[in-house]
Scaffold this motif. Structure first.
Motif, PDB file in Angstrom:
ATOM      1  N   PHE A   3       0.856  -1.178   0.000  1.00 55.18           N
ATOM      2  CA  PHE A   3       0.000   0.000   0.000  1.00 55.18           C
ATOM      3  C   PHE A   3       0.896   1.233   0.000  1.00 55.18           C
ATOM      4  CE2 PHE A   3      -2.454  -3.252   2.285  1.00 55.18           C
ATOM      5  CZ  PHE A   3      -3.544  -3.333   1.431  1.00 55.18           C
ATOM      6  N   PRO A   4       0.572   2.219  -0.818  1.00 47.23           N
ATOM      7  CA  PRO A   4       1.382   3.443  -0.810  1.00 47.23           C
ATOM      8  C   PRO A   4       1.380   4.077   0.580  1.00 47.23           C
ATOM      9  CG  PRO A   4      -0.259   3.490  -2.578  1.00 47.23           C
ATOM     10  CD  PRO A   4      -0.543   2.286  -1.747  1.00 47.23           C
ATOM     11  N   HIS A   5       2.501   4.657   0.948  1.00 46.34           N
ATOM     12  CA  HIS A   5       2.645   5.262   2.271  1.00 46.34           C
ATOM     13  C   HIS A   5       2.783   6.777   2.136  1.00 46.34           C
ATOM     14  CE1 HIS A   5       3.619   5.459   6.518  1.00 46.34           C
ATOM     15  NE2 HIS A   5       4.609   6.276   6.210  1.00 46.34           N
ATOM     16  N   LYS A  38     -11.436   9.478  -3.746  1.00 50.87           N
ATOM     17  CA  LYS A  38     -11.782   8.973  -2.420  1.00 50.87           C
ATOM     18  C   LYS A  38     -10.829   7.834  -2.062  1.00 50.87           C
ATOM     19  CE  LYS A  38     -16.641  10.034  -3.110  1.00 50.87           C
ATOM     20  NZ  LYS A  38     -17.995   9.488  -3.229  1.00 50.87           N
ATOM     21  N   VAL A  39     -10.261   7.911  -0.849  1.00 54.06           N
ATOM     22  CA  VAL A  39      -9.292   6.905  -0.418  1.00 54.06           C
ATOM     23  C   VAL A  39      -9.558   6.481   1.024  1.00 54.06           C
ATOM     24  CG1 VAL A  39      -7.476   7.716  -1.976  1.00 54.06           C
ATOM     25  CG2 VAL A  39      -7.605   8.636   0.334  1.00 54.06           C
ATOM     26  N   CYS A  40      -9.051   5.304   1.363  1.00 52.63           N
ATOM     27  CA  CYS A  40      -9.056   4.817   2.743  1.00 52.63           C
ATOM     28  C   CYS A  40      -7.686   5.101   3.332  1.00 52.63           C
ATOM     29  CB  CYS A  40      -9.293   3.317   2.783  1.00 52.63           C
ATOM     30  SG  CYS A  40     -10.920   2.857   2.238  1.00 52.63           S
ATOM     31  N   ILE A  41      -7.699   5.492   4.582  1.00 53.75           N
ATOM     32  CA  ILE A  41      -6.459   5.803   5.284  1.00 53.75           C
ATOM     33  C   ILE A  41      -6.336   4.867   6.485  1.00 53.75           C
ATOM     34  CG2 ILE A  41      -5.184   7.577   6.545  1.00 53.75           C
ATOM     35  CD1 ILE A  41      -5.515   8.225   3.570  1.00 53.75           C
ATOM     36  N   VAL A  42      -5.203   4.200   6.569  1.00 55.49           N
ATOM     37  CA  VAL A  42      -4.949   3.288   7.686  1.00 55.49           C
ATOM     38  C   VAL A  42      -3.549   3.558   8.229  1.00 55.49           C
ATOM     39  CG1 VAL A  42      -6.488   1.492   6.806  1.00 55.49           C
ATOM     40  CG2 VAL A  42      -4.088   1.451   6.188  1.00 55.49           C
ATOM     41  N   GLU A  43      -3.332   3.090   9.439  1.00 52.93           N
ATOM     42  CA  GLU A  43      -2.022   3.202  10.064  1.00 52.93           C
ATOM     43  C   GLU A  43      -1.437   1.796  10.122  1.00 52.93           C
ATOM     44  OE1 GLU A  43       1.128   3.446  12.523  1.00 52.93           O
ATOM     45  OE2 GLU A  43      -0.648   2.645  13.502  1.00 52.93           O
ATOM     46  N   LYS A  44      -0.162   1.677   9.878  1.00 51.73           N
ATOM     47  CA  LYS A  44       0.470   0.370   9.708  1.00 51.73           C
ATOM     48  C   LYS A  44       0.232  -0.585  10.883  1.00 51.73           C
ATOM     49  CE  LYS A  44       4.086   0.164   7.101  1.00 51.73           C
ATOM     50  NZ  LYS A  44       5.433   0.245   6.534  1.00 51.73           N
ATOM     51  N   SER A  45       0.239  -0.075  12.101  1.00 54.82           N
ATOM     52  CA  SER A  45       0.102  -0.964  13.262  1.00 54.82           C
ATOM     53  C   SER A  45      -1.303  -1.556  13.397  1.00 54.82           C
ATOM     54  CB  SER A  45       0.488  -0.233  14.549  1.00 54.82           C
ATOM     55  OG  SER A  45      -0.450   0.788  14.828  1.00 54.82           O
ATOM     56  N   THR A  46      -2.298  -0.937  12.762  1.00 54.59           N
ATOM     57  CA  THR A  46      -3.676  -1.450  12.832  1.00 54.59           C
ATOM     58  C   THR A  46      -4.175  -1.875  11.450  1.00 54.59           C
ATOM     59  OG1 THR A  46      -4.513   0.810  12.614  1.00 54.59           O
ATOM     60  CG2 THR A  46      -4.275  -0.069  14.856  1.00 54.59           C
ATOM     61  N   LEU A  47      -3.246  -2.148  10.558  1.00 56.17           N
ATOM     62  CA  LEU A  47      -3.586  -2.471   9.174  1.00 56.17           C
ATOM     63  C   LEU A  47      -4.505  -3.686   9.071  1.00 56.17           C
ATOM     64  CD1 LEU A  47      -3.120  -1.805   6.177  1.00 56.17           C
ATOM     65  CD2 LEU A  47      -1.094  -3.261   6.256  1.00 56.17           C
ATOM     66  N   ALA A  48      -4.207  -4.746   9.793  1.00 57.50           N
ATOM     67  CA  ALA A  48      -5.008  -5.974   9.695  1.00 57.50           C
ATOM     68  C   ALA A  48      -6.453  -5.730  10.111  1.00 57.50           C
ATOM     69  CB  ALA A  48      -4.386  -7.072  10.546  1.00 57.50           C
ATOM     70  N   GLU A  49      -6.640  -5.040  11.223  1.00 63.20           N
ATOM     71  CA  GLU A  49      -7.994  -4.756  11.707  1.00 63.20           C
ATOM     72  C   GLU A  49      -8.754  -3.871  10.718  1.00 63.20           C
ATOM     73  OE1 GLU A  49     -10.277  -2.875  15.581  1.00 63.20           O
ATOM     74  OE2 GLU A  49      -8.099  -2.891  15.545  1.00 63.20           O
ATOM     75  N   THR A  65      -1.416   3.897   3.564  1.00 67.19           N
ATOM     76  CA  THR A  65      -0.975   3.905   4.954  1.00 67.19           C
ATOM     77  C   THR A  65      -0.350   5.269   5.241  1.00 67.19           C
ATOM     78  OG1 THR A  65       1.210   3.006   4.436  1.00 67.19           O
ATOM     79  CG2 THR A  65      -0.528   1.419   5.001  1.00 67.19           C
ATOM     80  N   VAL A  66      -0.456   5.680   6.486  1.00 62.37           N
ATOM     81  CA  VAL A  66       0.139   6.954   6.910  1.00 62.37           C
ATOM     82  C   VAL A  66       0.871   6.743   8.224  1.00 62.37           C
ATOM     83  CG1 VAL A  66      -1.582   8.412   5.760  1.00 62.37           C
ATOM     84  CG2 VAL A  66      -1.962   7.700   8.117  1.00 62.37           C
ATOM     85  N   ASP A  67       1.721   7.686   8.563  1.00 66.12           N
ATOM     86  CA  ASP A  67       2.406   7.640   9.852  1.00 66.12           C
ATOM     87  C   ASP A  67       1.393   7.903  10.969  1.00 66.12           C
ATOM     88  OD1 ASP A  67       2.952  10.831  10.645  1.00 66.12           O
ATOM     89  OD2 ASP A  67       2.715  10.411   8.504  1.00 66.12           O
TER      90      ASP A  67
END
Length: 105
Positions: A3-5, A38-49, A65-67
């Motif tokens: 996923f692009p960061h 339109k995009v979804c934003i997730v953080e790497k540590s909670t990516l699976a959830e 993914t974002v910091d």
């Protein structure tokens, strides 16, 4: 899966009525727009959830993914919108209750 960061970004929330944002927030899944997409934003540590919940939605948004700092900034903006919506609902309910009480008297 890659996923692009995005690093150190200040995103604006994408609030759509057909998305249960309370549940999305609970699953660490946020929404925004990048270059009007339109995009979804997730953080790497909670990516699976986040991906688990996203798989249950019928959305075809790219995932980024974002910091953690960028995620928290966006999350706080969503919480502000959610709090405002909750207050509007309470105000409407209170007004309706006062109106009903007035009718009963």
């Amino acid at each position: 899966m890659y996923f692009p960061h995005l690093q150190d970004v200040n995103l604006d929330p994408l609030w759509e009525e057909d998305i249960n944002h309370k549940l999305a927030l609970k699953h660490a899944l946020l929404f925004s727009t990048l270059d009007e997409i339109k995009v979804c934003i997730v953080e790497k540590s909670t990516l699976a959830e986040a991906l688990n919940y996203f798989s249950k939605l019928s959305l075809d948004y790219p995932i980024y993914t974002v910091d953690i700092e960028s995620f928290e900034r966006l999350k706080n903006k969503f919480l502000e919108i959610q709090t405002g919506s909750d207050f509007e609902e309470m105000a409407t309910t209170s007004d309706e209750l006062i109106e009903v009480e007035g009718d009963l008297l």
